[in-house]
Enzyme design. Sequence first.
Site, PDB file in Angstrom:
ATOM      1  N   CYS A 198       0.829  -1.211   0.000  1.00  0.00           N
ATOM      2  CA  CYS A 198       0.000   0.000   0.000  1.00  0.00           C
ATOM      3  C   CYS A 198       0.860   1.255   0.000  1.00  0.00           C
ATOM      4  CB  CYS A 198      -0.907   0.003   1.227  1.00  0.00           C
ATOM      5  SG  CYS A 198      -2.241   1.225   1.117  1.00  0.00           S
ATOM      6  N   ASP A 218      -6.275  -3.077  11.341  1.00  0.00           N
ATOM      7  CA  ASP A 218      -5.080  -2.241  11.482  1.00  0.00           C
ATOM      8  C   ASP A 218      -4.946  -1.829  12.942  1.00  0.00           C
ATOM      9  OD1 ASP A 218      -2.832  -0.765  10.842  1.00  0.00           O
ATOM     10  OD2 ASP A 218      -3.888   0.743   9.654  1.00  0.00           O
TER      11      ASP A 218
END
Length: 214
Positions: free
Chosen positions: A8, A131
């Site tokens: 990412c 996360d």
Amino acid sequence: MTVAAKICGLSEPESLRAAVAGGARYVGFVFYPRSPRAIAPPMAAELARLLPTGVRSVGLFVDPDDEFLEHVTGQVPLDLIQLHGAETPRRIVEIKGRYALPVMKAVKIGGPEDLTTAMEAAEVADRLLFDAKPPAKVSALPGGNGIAFDWTILAGRSWPRPWMLSGGLTAENVAEAVRVTGAAEVDVSSGVEDRPGHKDPALVRAFLSAVASL
């Protein structure tokens, strides 16, 4: 077990090529101006068009309004929208309906109590991403802070949607993270950078090599 990886925060052709060559299944583009990984839609569009079949492009947004989503999706060929803010289940449904793209909702984990949010998101989102909860300071970003959460919170749990593990992952700890959580997909950003926002192709290759060995 075959584990899929997402790199990412890509913003340069060199790191994107390293991700593709290393076997990444997903590449992420950050459309959040405060992030050091933010990319302009025209550049993201150029990079997305370099992707071969089988590698999915993911657009990361933080509490986006419709105008901004239209601005980006009108230029960038995305396969998946990642929502990394405080988007409600209702907002997730709105975005799915308006843009006809699958949505992955990021859930920030600080303790077991945060799993309630995950279950609520799982009712409407197509995918989940776990996360670490950002540090409690004004300068903290919604993600990409390079910190991990207690992986045992996810140990032995099952979810009604596909899910991805993120937060402080590196080539050195991804095997342990997968062992503890049972993750079938992992996401890395700061863990393959040599400075904030700059992906190091060598670190990208090392991370993907570690994932491929699982």
